[in-house]
Write a protein that holds these residues in place. Structure first.
Motif, PDB file in Angstrom:
ATOM      1  N   THR A 208       2.099   7.230   8.152  1.00 57.68           N
ATOM      2  CA  THR A 208       1.132   6.168   7.901  1.00 57.68           C
ATOM      3  C   THR A 208       1.493   5.506   6.579  1.00 57.68           C
TER       4      THR A 208
ATOM      5  N   ILE B 147      -6.405  -3.619   1.845  1.00 55.86           N
ATOM      6  CA  ILE B 147      -5.045  -3.339   2.297  1.00 55.86           C
ATOM      7  C   ILE B 147      -5.024  -3.071   3.801  1.00 55.86           C
ATOM      8  N   SER B 148      -3.887  -3.330   4.425  1.00 63.20           N
ATOM      9  CA  SER B 148      -3.717  -3.108   5.857  1.00 63.20           C
ATOM     10  C   SER B 148      -2.996  -1.780   6.086  1.00 63.20           C
ATOM     11  N   GLN B 149      -3.452  -1.044   7.079  1.00 59.12           N
ATOM     12  CA  GLN B 149      -2.857   0.256   7.401  1.00 59.12           C
ATOM     13  C   GLN B 149      -1.877   0.093   8.557  1.00 59.12           C
TER      14      GLN B 149
ATOM     15  N   SER C 224     -14.180  -0.908   6.335  1.00 56.88           N
ATOM     16  CA  SER C 224     -12.936  -1.216   7.033  1.00 56.88           C
ATOM     17  C   SER C 224     -13.220  -2.277   8.087  1.00 56.88           C
TER      18      SER C 224
ATOM     19  N   VAL D  25      -9.095   0.572  -0.466  1.00 56.32           N
ATOM     20  CA  VAL D  25      -8.524   1.844  -0.899  1.00 56.32           C
ATOM     21  C   VAL D  25      -8.449   1.855  -2.420  1.00 56.32           C
TER      22      VAL D  25
ATOM     23  N   LYS E 236      -4.903  -3.518  14.309  1.00 53.69           N
ATOM     24  CA  LYS E 236      -4.629  -2.983  12.977  1.00 53.69           C
ATOM     25  C   LYS E 236      -5.962  -2.775  12.264  1.00 53.69           C
TER      26      LYS E 236
ATOM     27  N   TYR F 261       0.698   1.709   3.997  1.00 54.34           N
ATOM     28  CA  TYR F 261      -0.228   0.623   3.694  1.00 54.34           C
ATOM     29  C   TYR F 261       0.546  -0.536   3.090  1.00 54.34           C
ATOM     30  N   ARG F 262       0.091  -1.762   3.411  1.00 49.26           N
ATOM     31  CA  ARG F 262       0.726  -2.931   2.803  1.00 49.26           C
ATOM     32  C   ARG F 262      -0.325  -4.018   2.645  1.00 49.26           C
TER      33      ARG F 262
ATOM     34  N   LEU G  24       2.298   3.096  -0.293  1.00 52.71           N
ATOM     35  CA  LEU G  24       2.196   1.648  -0.344  1.00 52.71           C
ATOM     36  C   LEU G  24       3.601   1.086  -0.195  1.00 52.71           C
TER      37      LEU G  24
END
Length: 143
Positions: free
Chosen positions: A34, A23-25, A106, A121, A116, A36-37, A133
């Motif tokens: 913060t 996932i991207s933060q 990561s 996770v 990014k 995530y997606r 999310l």
């Protein structure tokens, strides 16, 4: 960058490894939050969402995908950085071709001019609402 008042079409990939998701933060400076997606990005004119998914992973983290399977579509109305956004998300499940991606904790990548971070996770952290999310309906794909 997209124009204000424009509906964006994105292709996003869910990559799972057991109980983990890649996932991207992100960070919203206005909300000081913060989130995530799933990774992926915009679909270009003349390109299918399937092709866009593969191109985005290649551009962002130099990763090839395999076992790509369409899961469904989500509509996302949101506010980011104080601005209204509207997206149509084409969601896919997929796997990395190169096993090295499953060993990473990561990875930092460039998205436009921004740096990014993508990371593994535990899905339970999203289900328990410990981590955010977005969009929240994405949880339905993580059953």
């Amino acid at each position: 960058m997209h124009k204000e008042g424009e509906i964006r079409v994105l292709a996003l990939g869910i990559i799972r490894d057991g109980d983990r998701i890649f996932i991207s933060q992100g960070y919203d400076p206005v909300k000081q939050q913060t989130f995530y997606r799933a990774m992926g990005g915009g679909v270009d004119f003349g390109e299918t969402s399937f092709e866009a998914l593969q191109r985005e992973f290649q551009e962002e983290i130099q990763a090839d995908l395999t076992n790509i399977r369409y899961l469904g579509c989500l509509e996302n109305l949101f506010t980011f950085n104080g601005k209204q956004g509207h997206e149509i998300l084409q969601v896919y499940q997929c796997d990395f071709v190169d096993p090295k991606f499953y060993q990473l904790e990561s990875l930092v990548f460039a998205e436009g001019k921004r740096q990014k971070t993508a990371l593994w996770v535990d899905i339970a952290r999203f289900k328990s609402r410990e981590l955010l999310l977005v969009p929240e309906e994405f949880l339905d794909f993580l059953v």
